[in-house]
Design a protein around this motif. Structure first.
Motif, PDB file in Angstrom:
ATOM      1  N   GLU A 192       0.805  -1.224   0.000  1.00 49.64           N
ATOM      2  CA  GLU A 192       0.000   0.000   0.000  1.00 49.64           C
ATOM      3  C   GLU A 192       0.838   1.274   0.000  1.00 49.64           C
ATOM      4  N   GLY A 193       2.173   1.151   0.073  1.00 51.33           N
ATOM      5  CA  GLY A 193       3.014   2.341   0.042  1.00 51.33           C
ATOM      6  C   GLY A 193       3.993   2.377   1.196  1.00 51.33           C
ATOM      7  N   PRO A 194       4.667   3.509   1.420  1.00 48.54           N
ATOM      8  CA  PRO A 194       5.676   3.631   2.477  1.00 48.54           C
ATOM      9  C   PRO A 194       5.081   3.389   3.860  1.00 48.54           C
ATOM     10  N   VAL A 195       5.892   2.775   4.734  1.00 50.70           N
ATOM     11  CA  VAL A 195       5.417   2.391   6.063  1.00 50.70           C
ATOM     12  C   VAL A 195       6.384   2.876   7.142  1.00 50.70           C
ATOM     13  N   HIS A 196       5.843   3.003   8.335  1.00 54.28           N
ATOM     14  CA  HIS A 196       6.629   3.317   9.532  1.00 54.28           C
ATOM     15  C   HIS A 196       7.479   2.104   9.895  1.00 54.28           C
ATOM     16  N   SER A 197       8.722   2.347  10.293  1.00 51.16           N
ATOM     17  CA  SER A 197       9.604   1.237  10.639  1.00 51.16           C
ATOM     18  C   SER A 197      10.693   1.685  11.601  1.00 51.16           C
ATOM     19  N   HIS A 198      11.051   0.797  12.530  1.00 51.57           N
ATOM     20  CA  HIS A 198      12.201   0.992  13.406  1.00 51.57           C
ATOM     21  C   HIS A 198      13.409   0.180  12.951  1.00 51.57           C
ATOM     22  N   SER A 199      13.260  -0.656  11.941  1.00 44.78           N
ATOM     23  CA  SER A 199      14.246  -1.689  11.627  1.00 44.78           C
ATOM     24  C   SER A 199      15.535  -1.121  11.029  1.00 44.78           C
ATOM     25  N   PRO A 200      16.703  -1.665  11.465  1.00 45.94           N
ATOM     26  CA  PRO A 200      17.963  -1.329  10.808  1.00 45.94           C
ATOM     27  C   PRO A 200      18.265  -2.210   9.598  1.00 45.94           C
TER      28      PRO A 200
END
Length: 272
Positions: free
Chosen positions: A170-178
């Motif tokens: 669905e498009g860009p997402v929030h993420s904490h991942s390195p």
């Protein structure tokens, strides 16, 4: 680019609730400080801090660097970000961008908060390109299966303009991942390229870049202590405290303040 002086900036930070009394509740901050001290990977943001951090020492750091409430007995309610500390950090951030502009460095920009911060980062990319910097777009298309509330989902590195973020269907997402910045650096190495001279990012994009040895500057909320720990340990170059989840246009005065300081620094050195 409009000229924003520091008093105007501070007023905007408080009025917009980027700083001052912010939406992130006290109980959430304290929980995250404990989880980072416990080395929960989700809250380390790709960093590997030295041993010995406790929830109490993280809180003490966040009081000094961010301006959250100092009383450890206050467990609930509204918490704060000191707007003067934001302005101080933005000036350090701008000075690093000015160095990149003067040296025409290679720069990579990425965000775990694409809905709110990508617009400001794009303004930095546009300005730095104008000074002769090379803006990198590496790692596009790399993907992995990430766990989610409703089962695994495929996340892919994509670019909106010059700013990288993870995307789902669905498009860009929030993420904490390195993980995406590590994959991006691996793609650069495979192509025979060095690390970027500067990474402008947040969350795991910033922490992972800094831990890998890149010079990284980042925005971070008062419930994301890892980048401030990284700055305290000399791994992250600059961590700027702010509420990182607001409407993207609210960050325009911050971007203008940064870019005006960059422009002044370049004029002083070059005389142009």
């Amino acid at each position: 680019m409009d000229t924003v002086d520091r008093p105007d900036l501070v007023r905007h930070l408080v009025h917009s609730r980027i700083a001052g009394e912010v939406a992130t509740p006290r109980e959430n901050n304290l929980l995250h400080y404990r989880l980072m001290a416990d080395r929960d990977p989700h809250y380390l943001l790709g960093l590997d801090p030295s041993p010995g951090w406790s929830a109490e020492s993280v809180l003490e750091l966040m009081v000094r660097r961010v301006g959250v409430g100092a009383d450890p007995r206050r467990r609930f309610g509204v918490d704060t970000i000191d707007p003067e500390l934001v302005a101080d950090a933005l000036e350090r951030y701008a000075d690093r961008l000015a160095g990149a502009a003067l040296r025409r460095e290679t720069v990579l920009l990425a965000t775990g908060h694409p809905a709110s911060l990508a617009r400001a980062y794009q303004s930095f990319a546009d300005a730095l390109r104008g000074y002769g910097c090379r803006i990198l777009c590496a790692g596009a298309g790399w993907s992995y299966e990430a766990p989610g509330r409703y089962g695994p989902r495929r996340l892919t590195v994509g670019y909106t303009g010059d700013v990288a973020a993870l995307e789902d269907a669905e498009g860009p997402v929030h993420s904490h991942s390195p993980r995406p910045i590590r994959a991006t650096f691996a793609a650069l190495a495979e192509a025979g390229h060095c690390l970027p001279d500067l990474v402008i990012a947040d969350h795991g994009w910033c922490g992972g870049a800094a831990q890998a040895g890149a010079d990284a500057v980042g925005f971070a909320d008062c419930n994301d202590p890892a980048l401030f720990v990284g700055e305290a340990e000399g791994v992250v170059r600059v961590a700027v405290p702010l509420d990182d989840g607001l409407a993207p246009e609210l960050y325009d005065p911050l971007a203008d303040y940064v870019l005006a300081r960059v422009a002044r620094a370049v004029r002083v050195v070059t005389g142009s």
